[in-house]
Design an enzyme around this catalytic site. Structure first.
Site, PDB file in Angstrom:
ATOM      1  N   ASN A 112       1.080  -1.453  -0.165  1.00 37.35           N
ATOM      2  CA  ASN A 112      -0.107   0.018  -0.387  1.00 37.35           C
ATOM      3  C   ASN A 112       0.750   1.719  -0.261  1.00 37.35           C
ATOM      4  O   ASN A 112       1.691   1.978   1.039  1.00 37.35           O
ATOM      5  CB  ASN A 112      -0.763  -0.093   1.187  1.00 37.35           C
ATOM      6  CG  ASN A 112      -1.551   1.373   1.758  1.00 37.35           C
ATOM      7  OD1 ASN A 112      -1.487   2.079   0.477  1.00 37.35           O
ATOM      8  ND2 ASN A 112      -2.359   1.463   2.593  1.00 37.35           N
ATOM      9  N   SER A 145       3.816  -2.251  10.222  1.00 37.51           N
ATOM     10  CA  SER A 145       5.350  -1.938  10.193  1.00 37.51           C
ATOM     11  C   SER A 145       5.937  -3.679   9.598  1.00 37.51           C
ATOM     12  O   SER A 145       6.758  -3.993  10.395  1.00 37.51           O
ATOM     13  CB  SER A 145       5.906  -1.324  11.644  1.00 37.51           C
ATOM     14  OG  SER A 145       5.653  -0.315  12.021  1.00 37.51           O
ATOM     15  N   LYS A 184       0.184   4.055   0.165  1.00 35.83           N
ATOM     16  CA  LYS A 184      -0.579   5.069   0.882  1.00 35.83           C
ATOM     17  C   LYS A 184      -0.563   6.691  -0.058  1.00 35.83           C
ATOM     18  O   LYS A 184      -0.501   6.351  -1.476  1.00 35.83           O
ATOM     19  CB  LYS A 184      -0.056   6.089   1.935  1.00 35.83           C
ATOM     20  CG  LYS A 184       0.312   4.523   2.922  1.00 35.83           C
ATOM     21  CD  LYS A 184       0.043   4.695   4.152  1.00 35.83           C
ATOM     22  CE  LYS A 184       0.055   3.313   4.932  1.00 35.83           C
ATOM     23  NZ  LYS A 184       0.637   3.387   6.214  1.00 35.83           N
ATOM     24  N   GLY A 196       3.211   2.061  10.616  1.00 32.80           N
ATOM     25  CA  GLY A 196       4.263   3.041  10.399  1.00 32.80           C
ATOM     26  C   GLY A 196       5.075   3.390  11.769  1.00 32.80           C
ATOM     27  O   GLY A 196       5.266   4.706  11.802  1.00 32.80           O
ATOM     28  N   GLU A 206      -6.498   4.604   9.076  1.00 41.50           N
ATOM     29  CA  GLU A 206      -6.573   6.385   8.069  1.00 41.50           C
ATOM     30  C   GLU A 206      -7.685   6.602   7.508  1.00 41.50           C
ATOM     31  O   GLU A 206      -7.795   7.927   8.067  1.00 41.50           O
ATOM     32  CB  GLU A 206      -4.713   6.493   7.397  1.00 41.50           C
ATOM     33  CG  GLU A 206      -3.244   6.221   7.929  1.00 41.50           C
ATOM     34  CD  GLU A 206      -3.063   4.757   7.017  1.00 41.50           C
ATOM     35  OE1 GLU A 206      -2.745   5.742   5.823  1.00 41.50           O
ATOM     36  OE2 GLU A 206      -1.429   5.003   7.962  1.00 41.50           O
ATOM     37  N   GLU A 240      -4.595  -5.224  11.188  1.00 42.20           N
ATOM     38  CA  GLU A 240      -3.836  -3.995  11.017  1.00 42.20           C
ATOM     39  C   GLU A 240      -3.727  -3.461  12.674  1.00 42.20           C
ATOM     40  O   GLU A 240      -4.281  -2.003  12.589  1.00 42.20           O
ATOM     41  CB  GLU A 240      -3.258  -2.837   9.931  1.00 42.20           C
ATOM     42  CG  GLU A 240      -3.203  -3.544   9.016  1.00 42.20           C
ATOM     43  CD  GLU A 240      -2.646  -3.117   7.440  1.00 42.20           C
ATOM     44  OE1 GLU A 240      -1.944  -2.998   7.374  1.00 42.20           O
ATOM     45  OE2 GLU A 240      -3.468  -1.736   7.223  1.00 42.20           O
ATOM     46  N   HIS A 275      -9.347   1.110   5.988  1.00 42.70           N
ATOM     47  CA  HIS A 275      -8.130   1.526   6.436  1.00 42.70           C
ATOM     48  C   HIS A 275      -7.850   1.547   7.370  1.00 42.70           C
ATOM     49  O   HIS A 275      -8.467   2.798   7.486  1.00 42.70           O
ATOM     50  CB  HIS A 275      -6.675   2.089   5.664  1.00 42.70           C
ATOM     51  CG  HIS A 275      -5.393   1.656   5.828  1.00 42.70           C
ATOM     52  ND1 HIS A 275      -5.044   2.744   7.237  1.00 42.70           N
ATOM     53  CD2 HIS A 275      -4.476   1.260   5.494  1.00 42.70           C
ATOM     54  CE1 HIS A 275      -3.779   2.523   7.156  1.00 42.70           C
ATOM     55  NE2 HIS A 275      -2.877   0.872   6.392  1.00 42.70           N
TER      56      HIS A 275
HETATM   57  P1  PGA Z   1       3.405   0.601   8.163  1.00 41.76           P
HETATM   58  O1  PGA Z   1       1.833   0.701   7.150  1.00 41.76           O
HETATM   59  O2  PGA Z   1       3.853  -0.925   7.046  1.00 41.76           O
HETATM   60  O3  PGA Z   1       4.149   1.687   7.465  1.00 41.76           O
HETATM   61  O4  PGA Z   1       3.742   0.306   9.169  1.00 41.76           O
HETATM   62  C1  PGA Z   1       1.145  -0.784   7.067  1.00 41.76           C
HETATM   63  C2  PGA Z   1      -0.562  -0.424   6.097  1.00 41.76           C
HETATM   64  O5  PGA Z   1      -0.661   1.403   6.844  1.00 41.76           O
HETATM   65  O6  PGA Z   1      -0.598  -0.706   5.906  1.00 41.76           O
END
Ligand code: PGA
Length: 254
Positions: free
Chosen positions: A9, A216, A11, A176, A100, A170, A98
């Site tokens: 992803n 992560s 983003k 992140g 976010e 997640e 997601h």
């Molecule tokens: P990340 O993001 O690997 O940077 O932690 C995962 C995600 O948001 O799908």
């Protein structure tokens, strides 16, 4: 055998040119270096999906996806993107819910249920995200939160529809942040989610659903995460923005 899926992803990252370069590198590296069983999904921003889909058309291991979609079919919804548009650009997956989107765009479980319907109606595969915040885990309410996210977002579906889903666990505190859930923590939740599906539908269906872990994921923790019996792949953010780190995660899946 459940499908193993590693999805990247992006983003809101990468210009078209940068994205094309990244996809070419990933595609070539996978051809040269990977003989395993995982499918790999590239999930760029909407505006790159068509170009990415064309670029990967020759590589059968690769597919593309979208990070979001509208729950409406078409009409006066300025700025929105429908599932039919996504499909016409060559994508086959759509991330729904997601964290976010939940956090910054106030997307609720009920709202996401409609998006799941729109994705399935178009014949695309939703990657439905769920996961608790740090406060929720510390308050030991994570099982209840996950149950709500899964039941309110997905349990209106028939068993026939449910078969066409991917779920991504997640934990918000791991996205992140560089903090990964331990393999035991992730496995516990994946098994819990499978148990919810088994209780609502049946064990056979629960066992057939791909459940990815996200938060992560890096090449150096992927091997251990993927060794857990209920972890069927990863939804990767940061490490998907570079070919080497992303391909090394794919290579961690046998
Ligand atoms: P990340 O993001 O690997 O940077 O932690 C995962 C995600 O948001 O799908």
């Amino acid at each position: 055998m459940r499908k193993k899926i590693i999805a990247g992803n992006w983003k809101m990252n990468k210009t078209l040119e940068e994205g094309m370069g990244l996809v070419s590198e990933i595609s070539n590296m996978l051809k040269d270096e990977y003989t395993g069983s995982a499918s790999v999904v590239i999930i760029p921003p909407f505006v790159h999906i068509n170009a990415v889909s064309k670029l990967i058309a020759e590589n059968s291991r690769l597919a593309s996806g979208a990070q979001n979609c509208s729950n409406h079919k078409s009409g006066a919804y300025t700025g929105e993107i429908s599932t039919e548009m996504i499909k016409s650009c060559g994508a086959t997956f759509v991330i729904i819910g997601h964290s976010e989107r939940r956090q910054y765009f106030n997307e609720t479980n009920d709202w996401l249920a409609k998006k799941v319907d729109a994705v399935l109606e178009s014949g695309l595969t939703p990657i439905y995200c769920c996961g608790e915040t740090l406060e929720e885990r510390e308050a030991n309410s994570h099982f209840g939160i996950l149950e709500k996210q899964i039941s309110e977002g997905l349990f209106h579906l028939s068993a026939e529809q449910f078969k066409n889903l991917v779920i991504a666990y997640e934990p918000v505190w791991a996205i992140g942040t560089g903090k990964t859930a331990s393999t035991a923590q992730a496995q516990e939740i994946h098994a819990f989610i499978r148990g919810l599906i088994a209780a609502k539908y049946d064990a056979g269906l629960a066992n057939s659903i791909t459940i990815q872990y996200g938060g992560s994921v890096k090449a150096d923790n992927a091997v251990e995460l993927f060794s857990a019996p209920d972890i069927d792949g990863a939804l990767v953010g940061g490490a998907a923005l570079q070919s080497r780190s992303f391909v090394d995660i794919v290579k961690a899946m046998a």
